[in-house]
Scaffold this motif. Structure first.
Motif, PDB file in Angstrom:
ATOM      1  N   GLY A  18       0.779  -1.234   0.000  1.00  0.00           N
ATOM      2  CA  GLY A  18       0.000   0.000   0.000  1.00  0.00           C
ATOM      3  C   GLY A  18       0.806   1.277   0.000  1.00  0.00           C
ATOM      4  O   GLY A  18       0.240   2.377  -0.108  1.00  0.00           O
ATOM      5  N   GLY A  74       5.255   6.771  -2.491  1.00  0.00           N
ATOM      6  CA  GLY A  74       4.917   6.136  -3.753  1.00  0.00           C
ATOM      7  C   GLY A  74       4.926   7.118  -4.907  1.00  0.00           C
ATOM      8  O   GLY A  74       5.318   6.777  -6.031  1.00  0.00           O
ATOM      9  N   LYS A  75       4.506   8.341  -4.651  1.00  0.00           N
ATOM     10  CA  LYS A  75       4.526   9.374  -5.692  1.00  0.00           C
ATOM     11  C   LYS A  75       5.960   9.698  -6.100  1.00  0.00           C
ATOM     12  O   LYS A  75       6.254   9.906  -7.272  1.00  0.00           O
ATOM     13  CB  LYS A  75       3.814  10.630  -5.197  1.00  0.00           C
ATOM     14  N   GLU A 110       7.224   6.910  -8.168  1.00  0.00           N
ATOM     15  CA  GLU A 110       6.648   6.954  -9.512  1.00  0.00           C
ATOM     16  C   GLU A 110       7.424   7.907 -10.407  1.00  0.00           C
ATOM     17  O   GLU A 110       7.693   7.603 -11.578  1.00  0.00           O
ATOM     18  CB  GLU A 110       5.186   7.378  -9.439  1.00  0.00           C
ATOM     19  N   TYR A 147       2.583   2.476  -2.260  1.00  0.00           N
ATOM     20  CA  TYR A 147       2.528   3.165  -3.549  1.00  0.00           C
ATOM     21  C   TYR A 147       1.431   4.216  -3.616  1.00  0.00           C
ATOM     22  O   TYR A 147       1.448   5.092  -4.489  1.00  0.00           O
ATOM     23  CB  TYR A 147       2.361   2.153  -4.688  1.00  0.00           C
ATOM     24  N   THR A 148       0.474   4.168  -2.697  1.00  0.00           N
ATOM     25  CA  THR A 148      -0.593   5.178  -2.659  1.00  0.00           C
ATOM     26  C   THR A 148      -0.224   6.368  -1.792  1.00  0.00           C
ATOM     27  O   THR A 148      -0.964   7.353  -1.754  1.00  0.00           O
ATOM     28  CB  THR A 148      -1.891   4.552  -2.119  1.00  0.00           C
ATOM     29  N   GLN A 149       0.909   6.297  -1.107  1.00  0.00           N
ATOM     30  CA  GLN A 149       1.336   7.340  -0.188  1.00  0.00           C
ATOM     31  C   GLN A 149       2.346   8.268  -0.863  1.00  0.00           C
ATOM     32  O   GLN A 149       2.775   8.019  -2.000  1.00  0.00           O
ATOM     33  CB  GLN A 149       1.934   6.689   1.067  1.00  0.00           C
TER      34      GLN A 149
END
Length: 207
Positions: free
Chosen positions: A43, A50-51, A54, A45-47
Motif C-alpha cells: 500500500g 509512492g509518488k 513513480e 505506492y498510494t502514499q
C-alpha cells in the motif's frame, strides 16, 4: 582466443545461467525476501513515498536506452572514425534490453499486485542496467578516466530504479536482481562476440 576473453565469456555464462536459474526458482513461488519486502511495503505506492517512486521510475526506465541510442547515433555522425564502435555498442544495448521483453513470457511470473504485464525480469531495471553497461563500455574505449565514475553512477541508478519499482509494488526484489544478472550476462557475452572488451593498453577499437 585470449585468456582474458575466455574469462569474460565464463563470467558472462555464469551470470546468464544465474539469471535463468533464479527465474525458474521464483516462477511459481516468491522468495522469502520477496514476500517480506512486499508485505512491508504493501500500500505504500498510494502514499507520498509512492509518488516520489513513480517520478523516479519515469526517469529511470525505458526512456534511457533510447536516449543513449540517440547519443550513439550523434557520435557516429559527428566522428565517423567511431562508427564501428557505436554500431557495436548499439547492438549490445539492444540485446541487453531485449532480455526483459524476451524472457517475461518464458517465466510467466505474476506481479506482487494487480498490474498489466508480467514480472520477471524488471523491464525498468533492465533498461537502466543496459544503459549503464553500454556507457561503461563507451568510456572504456574513448574516455578511460571516466570509467569508474560512470560505473559508480550506473550502479546507483540501477539501485534507485530497483527501489522505485519495489516501492511501487509492481516488482518483487528478485525481479530486479534478475534484471541485473541478465544484462550482465548477455552484455558480457555480446561484448565478447563483438570484440568490445578493451585490450587495456589504450588502443582504440578502430585504430
Amino acid at each position: 582466443m585470449s585468456v582474458p576473453l575466455q574469462r569474460w565469456l565464463v563470467v558472462g555464462l555464469v551470470f546468464a545461467a544465474a539469471f535463468v536459474l533464479l527465474g525458474l526458482s521464483v516462477a511459481r513461488q516468491p522468495l522469502t525476501l520477496d514476500s517480506e519486502v512486499a508485505n512491508a511495503l504493501h500500500g505504500v505506492y498510494t502514499q507520498p513515498l509512492g509518488k516520489v517512486a513513480e517520478i523516479g521510475s519515469d526517469v529511470l526506465g525505458p526512456v534511457l536506452p533510447w536516449v543513449v541510442g540517440a547519443a550513439l547515433l550523434a557520435l557516429a555522425l559527428r566522428r565517423r572514425q567511431h562508427t564501428g564502435l557505436c554500431v557495436r555498442l548499439t547492438v549490445v544495448l539492444l540485446l541487453c534490453r531485449l532480455t526483459s521483453l524476451v524472457f517475461k513470457p518464458v517465466f510467466l511470473r505474476e506481479r506482487p499486485r494487480d498490474y498489466p504485464d508480467l514480472s520477471y525480469p524488471s523491464g525498468h531495471v533492465t533498461s537502466v542496467a543496459s544503459t549503464g553497461f553500454v556507457l561503461v563500455l563507451l568510456c572504456a574505449w574513448l574516455w578511460p578516466r571516466l570509467v569508474r565514475r560512470v560505473a559508480a553512477a550506473s550502479a546507483v541508478a540501477v539501485v534507485l530504479s530497483a527501489a522505485c519499482r519495489v516501492v511501487l509494488g509492481v516488482h518483487w526484489v528478485s525481479d530486479t536482481i534478475g534484471a541485473v544478472l541478465a544484462v550482465t550476462g548477455v552484455g558480457l557475452l555480446s561484448a565478447c562476440a563483438l570484440r568490445l572488451l578493451p585490450p587495456g593498453d589504450g588502443r582504440s577499437l578502430d585504430g
